[in-house]
Design a protein around this motif. Sequence first.
Motif, PDB file in Angstrom:
ATOM      1  N   THR A 130       0.886  -1.292   0.069  1.00 58.06           N
ATOM      2  CA  THR A 130       0.059   0.090   0.092  1.00 58.06           C
ATOM      3  C   THR A 130       0.876   1.367  -0.071  1.00 58.06           C
ATOM      4  O   THR A 130       0.346   2.332   0.238  1.00 58.06           O
ATOM      5  CB  THR A 130      -0.897  -0.080   1.321  1.00 58.06           C
ATOM      6  OG1 THR A 130      -0.301   0.073   2.272  1.00 58.06           O
ATOM      7  CG2 THR A 130      -1.764  -1.105   1.273  1.00 58.06           C
ATOM      8  N   GLY A 131       2.160   1.180  -0.222  1.00 55.02           N
ATOM      9  CA  GLY A 131       3.058   2.072  -0.204  1.00 55.02           C
ATOM     10  C   GLY A 131       3.691   2.753   0.880  1.00 55.02           C
ATOM     11  O   GLY A 131       4.268   3.850   1.104  1.00 55.02           O
ATOM     12  N   VAL A 132       3.643   1.775   2.186  1.00 54.43           N
ATOM     13  CA  VAL A 132       4.373   2.182   3.287  1.00 54.43           C
ATOM     14  C   VAL A 132       5.522   1.360   3.416  1.00 54.43           C
ATOM     15  O   VAL A 132       5.504   0.126   3.439  1.00 54.43           O
ATOM     16  CB  VAL A 132       3.346   1.770   4.474  1.00 54.43           C
ATOM     17  CG1 VAL A 132       3.875   2.038   5.865  1.00 54.43           C
ATOM     18  CG2 VAL A 132       2.257   2.900   4.379  1.00 54.43           C
ATOM     19  N   ASP A 133       6.502   1.891   3.732  1.00 51.30           N
ATOM     20  CA  ASP A 133       7.967   1.255   4.096  1.00 51.30           C
ATOM     21  C   ASP A 133       8.511   1.621   5.562  1.00 51.30           C
ATOM     22  O   ASP A 133       8.885   2.852   5.622  1.00 51.30           O
ATOM     23  CB  ASP A 133       8.879   1.622   2.912  1.00 51.30           C
ATOM     24  CG  ASP A 133      10.120   0.907   2.950  1.00 51.30           C
ATOM     25  OD1 ASP A 133      10.688   0.552   4.177  1.00 51.30           O
ATOM     26  OD2 ASP A 133      10.562   0.389   1.813  1.00 51.30           O
ATOM     27  N   ASP A 189       1.667   9.852   6.412  1.00 52.55           N
ATOM     28  CA  ASP A 189       0.309   9.702   5.923  1.00 52.55           C
ATOM     29  C   ASP A 189      -0.467   8.353   6.533  1.00 52.55           C
ATOM     30  O   ASP A 189      -1.548   8.762   6.949  1.00 52.55           O
ATOM     31  CB  ASP A 189       0.179   9.496   4.489  1.00 52.55           C
ATOM     32  CG  ASP A 189       0.622  10.650   3.625  1.00 52.55           C
ATOM     33  OD1 ASP A 189       0.478  11.670   4.175  1.00 52.55           O
ATOM     34  OD2 ASP A 189       0.964  10.289   2.453  1.00 52.55           O
ATOM     35  N   ALA A 190       0.104   7.314   7.055  1.00 49.21           N
ATOM     36  CA  ALA A 190      -0.603   6.249   7.646  1.00 49.21           C
ATOM     37  C   ALA A 190      -0.876   6.605   9.054  1.00 49.21           C
ATOM     38  O   ALA A 190      -2.026   6.153   9.628  1.00 49.21           O
ATOM     39  CB  ALA A 190       0.341   4.884   7.833  1.00 49.21           C
ATOM     40  N   ALA A 197       8.276   7.818  15.914  1.00 46.88           N
ATOM     41  CA  ALA A 197       8.508   9.191  15.351  1.00 46.88           C
ATOM     42  C   ALA A 197       7.314   9.776  14.389  1.00 46.88           C
ATOM     43  O   ALA A 197       6.680  10.667  14.834  1.00 46.88           O
ATOM     44  CB  ALA A 197       9.489   9.380  14.643  1.00 46.88           C
ATOM     45  N   ALA A 198       6.736   8.831  13.644  1.00 45.20           N
ATOM     46  CA  ALA A 198       5.582   9.100  13.063  1.00 45.20           C
ATOM     47  C   ALA A 198       4.382   9.232  13.766  1.00 45.20           C
ATOM     48  O   ALA A 198       3.462  10.251  13.771  1.00 45.20           O
ATOM     49  CB  ALA A 198       5.459   8.328  11.791  1.00 45.20           C
ATOM     50  N   GLY A 199       4.229   8.297  14.757  1.00 40.79           N
ATOM     51  CA  GLY A 199       3.117   8.380  15.347  1.00 40.79           C
ATOM     52  C   GLY A 199       3.107   9.550  16.650  1.00 40.79           C
ATOM     53  O   GLY A 199       2.041  10.043  17.004  1.00 40.79           O
ATOM     54  N   HIS A 200       4.167   9.810  17.053  1.00 44.80           N
ATOM     55  CA  HIS A 200       4.475  11.051  17.938  1.00 44.80           C
ATOM     56  C   HIS A 200       3.762  12.202  17.164  1.00 44.80           C
ATOM     57  O   HIS A 200       3.207  13.101  18.080  1.00 44.80           O
ATOM     58  CB  HIS A 200       5.719  11.104  18.604  1.00 44.80           C
ATOM     59  CG  HIS A 200       6.003  12.004  19.474  1.00 44.80           C
ATOM     60  ND1 HIS A 200       5.222  12.220  20.677  1.00 44.80           N
ATOM     61  CD2 HIS A 200       6.801  13.158  19.757  1.00 44.80           C
ATOM     62  CE1 HIS A 200       5.670  13.022  21.615  1.00 44.80           C
ATOM     63  NE2 HIS A 200       6.512  13.810  20.740  1.00 44.80           N
ATOM     64  N   ARG A 201       4.615  12.351  16.096  1.00 44.01           N
ATOM     65  CA  ARG A 201       4.036  13.724  15.401  1.00 44.01           C
ATOM     66  C   ARG A 201       2.568  13.765  14.958  1.00 44.01           C
ATOM     67  O   ARG A 201       2.104  14.823  14.963  1.00 44.01           O
ATOM     68  CB  ARG A 201       4.864  13.813  13.965  1.00 44.01           C
ATOM     69  CG  ARG A 201       6.560  13.899  13.837  1.00 44.01           C
ATOM     70  CD  ARG A 201       6.812  14.104  12.614  1.00 44.01           C
ATOM     71  NE  ARG A 201       6.813  13.011  11.693  1.00 44.01           N
ATOM     72  CZ  ARG A 201       7.865  12.229  11.554  1.00 44.01           C
ATOM     73  NH1 ARG A 201       9.164  12.449  12.399  1.00 44.01           N
ATOM     74  NH2 ARG A 201       7.759  11.074  10.877  1.00 44.01           N
TER      75      ARG A 201
END
Length: 242
Positions: free
Chosen positions: A34-37, A46-47, A80-84
């Motif tokens: 689905t484009g997530v790496d 985005d996820a 990091a993505a979750g915190h943001r």
Amino acid sequence: MKFAVIGGTGLIGSQVVRNLNAAGHEAVPHSQSTGVDVISGQGLDDAAAGADVIVNLTNSPTFDEASPAFFRTSMENLLAAGHRAGVGHFVILSIVGVDQVPELDYYKAKALQEEILAAGPIPYSIVRATQFMEFIEAVLSWTTEGDTVRLPATPIQPIAAKDVADAVAEVAAGAPIGGIRNIGGPEIFALDELGRITLAHKADGRTVVTDPTAGMFGAVKGDVLTDKDAHLAPTHYADWLS
């Protein structure tokens, strides 16, 4: 609630997504397809956007000395993505006894994953499961030579993937544990005996020979991969085989 299920197209992830959506939540599966790496970080922001919970069910492509690097990088990127994004709960799936088998690179890597999560900025839950029933065939194949399968008598408490997915979905939908929940199957077998039961059911002509040094589980000492006090799942191995 909205859930970002990373690794949400795999054996466990697809069932977790289905369970959460059936319960009235919004669970979105994310994976490389689905484009997530999780290594490059592509698609992670985005996820995570708008998610209340991240459920990380990704797995290292190898079980060797390269696996710690996978879990370190993937967890650091996801945290990091979750915190943001302001995510309030982060869930991972680990292994019962994972911190008791330092001889195995993969187990050391999963223990590292747990440590990174516990030290991170997001409230968390860790679900540790015993060995999946679905993986028993692979375990047999690892030590097959001709018509002989060599297996140690390591105590194993097999659990069905469906029961694992049910437990992960339940924990993800609840408040962060801030620790570990152990889940396991309802029965404990010696691995060599479990191999014999499996082959007999399938009318497989191979013979199991007990070898305490055979395969990955030969490095496991004692009964550290079982937990009689775990949350016990309902599916028995004989029922699963049938």
